[in-house]
Structure formats: C-alpha cells, structure tokens
Scaffold this active site. Structure first.
Site, mmCIF file in Angstrom:
data_model
loop_
_atom_site.group_PDB
_atom_site.id
_atom_site.type_symbol
_atom_site.label_atom_id
_atom_site.label_comp_id
_atom_site.label_asym_id
_atom_site.label_seq_id
_atom_site.Cartn_x
_atom_site.Cartn_y
_atom_site.Cartn_z
ATOM 1 N N GLU A 85 0.846 -1.208 0.000
ATOM 2 C CA GLU A 85 0.000 0.000 0.000
ATOM 3 C C GLU A 85 0.872 1.246 0.000
ATOM 4 O OE1 GLU A 85 -3.520 -0.230 2.426
ATOM 5 O OE2 GLU A 85 -3.681 1.956 2.485
ATOM 6 N N LYS A 265 -8.421 -1.628 10.524
ATOM 7 C CA LYS A 265 -7.659 -2.019 9.329
ATOM 8 C C LYS A 265 -6.486 -1.061 9.147
ATOM 9 C CE LYS A 265 -6.688 -2.188 4.725
ATOM 10 N NZ LYS A 265 -5.854 -1.264 3.951
ATOM 11 N N ASP A 281 3.871 -14.293 11.591
ATOM 12 C CA ASP A 281 2.647 -14.821 10.992
ATOM 13 C C ASP A 281 1.533 -13.768 11.050
ATOM 14 O OD1 ASP A 281 0.253 -16.132 10.499
ATOM 15 O OD2 ASP A 281 0.779 -17.927 11.633
ATOM 16 N N HIS A 378 -3.183 9.725 -0.210
ATOM 17 C CA HIS A 378 -3.221 8.413 -0.878
ATOM 18 C C HIS A 378 -2.901 8.536 -2.359
ATOM 19 C CE1 HIS A 378 -5.403 5.036 1.445
ATOM 20 N NE2 HIS A 378 -4.506 5.647 2.190
#
Ligand code: MEV
Length: 426
Positions: A85, A265, A281, A378
């Site tokens: 991202e 998130k 992990d 972004h």
C-alpha cells in the site's frame, strides 16, 4: 479437456511451470518468462525460498521500506515495513517525526501468555473426569518433558492446565485449557507439540480427543502504545479544534462497527507491515487482533483517545503473539536483516515496536481523515503506480510528477496530463 492432475508435487519445478503454462495460460512463453524473471540468480537463495512452501514456482515480491525517526521509550528506531500500500511507509515516517519532538511513543507489555487447547468428548460422569484429571495432572506435565526442556531453560514452558466443562455449549464437550509462556519464540510448534503429547497421555477409552491446537486468541499476550502532548503542541492552525475532531473520530470507531473495522484495518496496515518484515505470521496476528476488538460482544476500536486538562492522549491496546527466534526469522535473509535493523529485539520489544507502528498509522489516517481527507495523501503516493501502469518513460515520469507537485492527483487527471505530454512530444 480436464485439468485434473495427480503427482504434481513430485514434478520438478520446470515441469510444474510447463504444465501450468500449457494448461492455464494463452501464451506459454510469456508466462514462463514472467515466472522465471523473479527467480533469484543466486541458486542457494532461490532454493531456500523454494523450500519454504510446497510447489514453489517463483517469488512474489513486495517492497521492503523503512520508516525512520521512531522514538519508543526514549530509544530511536528505523522500522522495516513490508507492504504493497503506497501511503503506509510515508505516513509512518511523517508521524514518527511528528511525535519524536513530543516525547515519542511510550509502550508497555501487559502480558505474554499464550493459550492452547485439547478439545475432547466425554459422555461419563463429570466427577469421575475431574478425579481422573486431578490424579493425572502431573503426568500431563511429565508427558511434555522432552519438549519443554529447552523452553524451560529459557524461562518458558507450561504455566497451567485447566479442565473446562463446555457441555452447556455443546453436548459432552470438554477441554484442557493450557497456558504457555514461549519467551522469544512465537511458539506455535512448541505449543502444538506439547498439546499433542498431553492429549496422547490424557486419552482413555472414554475420552475421545477431537483435536489439539493452539489458539490465536491471545488476550493475555497484550501490549499498549501511547502518545500524549499538550493540545497546543499538536500544531496546525487550530490545535484545539483538531484534537476535538480527532477525539470524535475515535469515539465513532468505538461505537460504530462499520467504522471500527476500517479504523482497525488502518492500525493493521502498520502492524502487518512489521509483522511481515520480521518473518512473523500476519494471519495469526490479524485473527487475534480482530477477536480482541470483539471481546466485549460488539466489534470496537482498538485505539482510544482522551482530552483532559489540556492534554491530548491517544493509545492502543492489542494482543500480539510474535517471535524473534524460530520460524523463518533467522532463515529469511530479509527477516533477519529487519530484526537486526531493530537492534535484535526480544519478542517483548518487538510487540512494542509493532504496536507503535499500528498507533502511528492510525494517527496518520485519523489526522488525514479529519483534516484534508484521505485521498489527498493516498493519491499523491499512488501517482507512481498510475504512471507505471500507463507505461511512462523516465522522462515522462519526472515531468508528470513535477506537474502534480502541490496539485490534487486523480486517475483521470494523470491520464489527461500523460496524453497531452505524449502529444506534445510526438
Ligand atoms: C486504508 O488502507 C486505511 C484507512 O481506511 C484507515 C482508516 O480509515 O482509518 C485510511
């Protein structure tokens, strides 16, 4: 024609690729070239990666970036982050610098214990089961002696074994609920090996073991990260207004699950990037974090905010079961390098670094959302992706990047600028 195949795992790597290219792709030679383009030239390194999983055909690159200037409990860190991202590393770097002049991040580990369970079915008298469990508890510990020996030397091992009656939830269902300390290892293999040894020792004709497995719900393997400062030190045109709006944004995530999921998130954008960089992990971490966010019976924010007596405080609490030894931490050269970049942290240190990365990412997202909006930053970071997709030359990339400096980036605007530029150049 059927594409069913048997014995695929026995094929050589070349055979696997050829079979795939012939059966699933239109252009075999392009497919094969693309797959092989990502092979490492150093044969030994490629072999190492081939052996991580079954049926490896190539490597899937993700960028490893670095967010410098993190101050955590008065120690300076450059944090390695692996993510696709575009805005994540840039945001972390900006926020790290911002808080480094305000005392930095303060973190604490609130617990390190992990859980494993032996799930079994028993239809007899509960009293008899309890007696059997109590009489044999020391044998359950003893059954793991060869597995726990080294872990105990490092200060870890099995902390407790409980018999739990779950028959209210499911007929004849009981479990052994076992608490572990795994020190610097994530401990999955250690825990599962212990559980299987315990289950073998515990089973009788009446006790039918269904399964033995660790839990990725680790609410007692918990870490907290915090930043705070005087409201006026938040800077900007109106720090009081900024603090209040930021506070509101956190409160919304606390009460509204649709928002909380996206809010969390954003936190995981930072955490996962460090989890992957250090060879940990990320599925386990994700599962544990979201389960913790729902522990009160309603999904809520992992971070919180307060404004008291002119002090702005923003903090995060979440479970993180990670390791700095074992797994691929020493095997994957870049995971090893990432851990060295972090000054060879203990698992506890790493929990604190990851929580900091999560809090920083959350701060960056909320600051953008409550001020300029998220798309400004972004799209600025996404510009290079759009340009690469358009197949621009180096010169065009430079020109268009310069053009969009200070301007709002949108896909359409970039395409339009690209077309105009191509026209003038031709
Ligand atoms: C995007 O990856 C993450 C954000 O949506 C997080 C948030 O909304 O808080 C920006």
């Amino acid at each position: 024609m059927s594409k069913k195949i048997s014995g695929f795992s026995k094929f050589t790597k070349e055979e696997k690729i050829n079979w795939l290219a012939e059966n699933y792709f239109k252009n075999s030679s392009i497919t094969i070239a693309t797959i092989k383009q990502y092979w490492n030239d150093t044969e030994k390194l490629q072999e190492l990666h081939d052996d991580f999983i079954e049926n490896t055909i190539s490597n899937f690159y993700l960028p490893l970036g670095v967010a410098p200037n993190f101050l955590i409990n008065d120690e300076e860190y450059a944090i390695p982050m692996v993510t696709e991202e575009s805005s994540v590393v840039a945001a972390a770097s900006l926020v790290a610098k911002f808080w480094s002049t305000k005392g930095g991040f303060k973190t604490t580990v609130l617990g390190t214990t992990k859980i494993g369970q032996v799930h079994f079915i028993y239809a007899g008298e509960k009293d008899s089961l309890e007696t059997y469990f109590n009489n044999n508890k020391s044998k359950l510990y003893a059954a793991t002696a060869s597995i726990t020996k080294n872990m105990e030397k490092r200060g870890g091992g099995i902390l407790d074994i409980q018999l739990v009656d779950k028959t209210d939830a499911l007929e004849n269902y009981y479990q052994l609920h076992i608490t572990f300390e795994t020190k610097d290892s994530m401990g999955a293999n250690f825990i599962n090996s212990c559980l299987e040894a315990i289950a073998t020792q515990f089973r009788t004709d009446e006790i039918e073991i269904v399964m033995s497995i660790l839990s990725n719900y680790v609410p007692e393997c918990l870490v907290r990260a915090e930043v705070s400062c005087k409201i006026e030190d938040l800077g900007g045109e109106d720090p009081q207004k900024f603090a209040e709006k930021f506070y509101q944004a956190v409160k919304i995530a606390e009460v509204e699950p649709y928002r909380a999921v996206t809010h969390n998130k954003g936190i995981m954008n930072g955490i996962d990037a460090v989890v992957i960089a250090t060879g940990n992990d990320f599925r386990a971490v994700e599962a544990g974090a979201h389960a913790y966010a729902a522990r009160l019976g309603r999904y809520t924010s992992l971070s919180h905010c307060s404004i008291d007596n002119g002090i702005f405080k923003f903090w995060l609490e979440l479970p993180l079961a990670v390791g700095t030894v074992g797994g691929i931490t020493a095997l994957h050269p870049l995971a090893k390098l990432s851990l060295e970049m972090l000054q060879k942290p203990s698992a506890k240190d790493l929990m604190q670094i990851m929580a900091t990365a999560g809090l920083a990412q959350n701060f960056a997202a909320l600051r953008a959302l409550t001020t300029k909006g998220i798309q400004h930053g972004h799209m600025k970071m996404h510009l290079q992706n759009i340009l690469n997709q358009l197949g621009v030359t180096h010169l065009e990339k430079e020109e268009i990047t310069k053009y969009f400096d200070g301007k709002t980036v949108s896909h359409a605007a970039v395409v339009s600028k690209f077309n105009t530029l191509r026209e003038t150049l031709n």
